[in-house]
Design an enzyme around this catalytic site. Structure first.
Site, PDB file in Angstrom:
ATOM      1  N   ASP A  21       0.740  -1.184   0.203  1.00 18.37           N
ATOM      2  CA  ASP A  21      -0.034  -0.156  -0.152  1.00 18.37           C
ATOM      3  C   ASP A  21       0.975   1.448  -0.139  1.00 18.37           C
ATOM      4  OD1 ASP A  21      -2.203  -1.561   0.010  1.00 18.37           O
ATOM      5  OD2 ASP A  21      -2.884  -0.937   2.094  1.00 18.37           O
ATOM      6  N   ASP A  22       0.229   2.317  -0.476  1.00 20.52           N
ATOM      7  CA  ASP A  22       0.730   3.575  -0.545  1.00 20.52           C
ATOM      8  C   ASP A  22       2.005   3.745  -1.685  1.00 20.52           C
ATOM      9  OD1 ASP A  22      -0.708   4.090   1.612  1.00 20.52           O
ATOM     10  OD2 ASP A  22       1.069   3.906   3.158  1.00 20.52           O
TER      11      ASP A  22
ATOM     12  N   HIS B 226      -5.585   3.141  -4.662  1.00 21.63           N
ATOM     13  CA  HIS B 226      -5.703   3.049  -3.130  1.00 21.63           C
ATOM     14  C   HIS B 226      -6.091   4.767  -2.899  1.00 21.63           C
ATOM     15  CE1 HIS B 226      -4.642   2.060   0.764  1.00 21.63           C
ATOM     16  NE2 HIS B 226      -3.629   2.823   0.939  1.00 21.63           N
TER      17      HIS B 226
ATOM     18  N   HIS C 159       3.776  -2.242   3.573  1.00 19.27           N
ATOM     19  CA  HIS C 159       3.497  -0.784   2.843  1.00 19.27           C
ATOM     20  C   HIS C 159       4.882  -0.214   2.242  1.00 19.27           C
ATOM     21  CE1 HIS C 159       0.136  -0.921   5.944  1.00 19.27           C
ATOM     22  NE2 HIS C 159      -0.420   0.011   5.243  1.00 19.27           N
TER      23      HIS C 159
END
Length: 203
Positions: free
Chosen positions: A32-33, A83, A172
């Protein structure tokens, strides 16, 4: 937040994809990110070295700032997914604003319509609206790499002790998590492979 979402929570939100149904020993590895210039190239190098593909849930603002990293992710054969554009928290954002933010990010994406809400938070109204337009992806195993009060070894344990067939694992792709991720990402993937797991990006 829990490493493994409680069954009761998953039952309350049945239209969200928490894990994949599969008879094979497959896992879905996600980041993510990002993209982040201090982190993304290193993650890509590790994934290339261990020979697996992953899904990157990217933030639109970051995609526009670092298009070369988005291209690097795609060129290495990984999947990119939505996202949101500015990493808004669904519980604290008006629906209209939230939907516009998600769509703004989607315009930067290929045809696949996969969305993971930042922080894993969506209201019922947001779920009702988005589920007809996107496959809403949550997770089965949250590594907790973002937790500054944990250790890299604990992040590794969180993953290795909680995966099962079909698990969706969250790491992440940001600077905050990198300190916990750098020491253990490669060896965690290696141990999962040694346990007979393979990795998929087919949702």
């Amino acid at each position: 937040m829990f490493v493994k979402p409680p069954l009761l929570v998953r039952l309350f939100y049945p239209t969200l994809l928490w894990k994949k149904q599969t008879a094979a020993k497959k896992l879905w590895l996600t980041f993510d990110d990002g993209p982040q210039p201090e982190v993304t190239p290193w993650i890509l190098a590790v994934l290339k070295e261990v020979g697996i593909k992953a899904t990157f849930f990217l933030v639109g603002e970051q995609m526009e700032e670092f298009p070369e990293l988005v291209n690097a992710i795609k060129e290495d054969g990984h999947l990119i997914a939505n996202h949101s554009y500015s990493h808004k928290h669904g519980w604290f954002t008006a629906n209209k604003t939230y939907f516009q933010d998600v769509e703004k990010c989607q315009k930067l994406m290929p045809m696949n319509r996969l969305f993971r809400p930042p922080y894993g938070k969506l209201s019922y109204g947001q779920i009702r609206k988005l589920k007809g337009q996107y496959k809403l992806i949550l997770w089965d195993v949250l590594s907790m790499d973002f937790n500054q009060n944990t250790t890299a070894e604990k992040v590794k344990t969180n993953v290795l002790q909680n995966v099962e067939k079909g698990s969706v694992i969250v790491f992440h792709n940001n600077k905050k998590s990198c300190e916990n991720l750098r020491p253990i990402l490669k060896e965690t993937i290696a141990e999962l492979k040694n346990k007979g797991f393979s990795f998929s990006t087919t949702w």
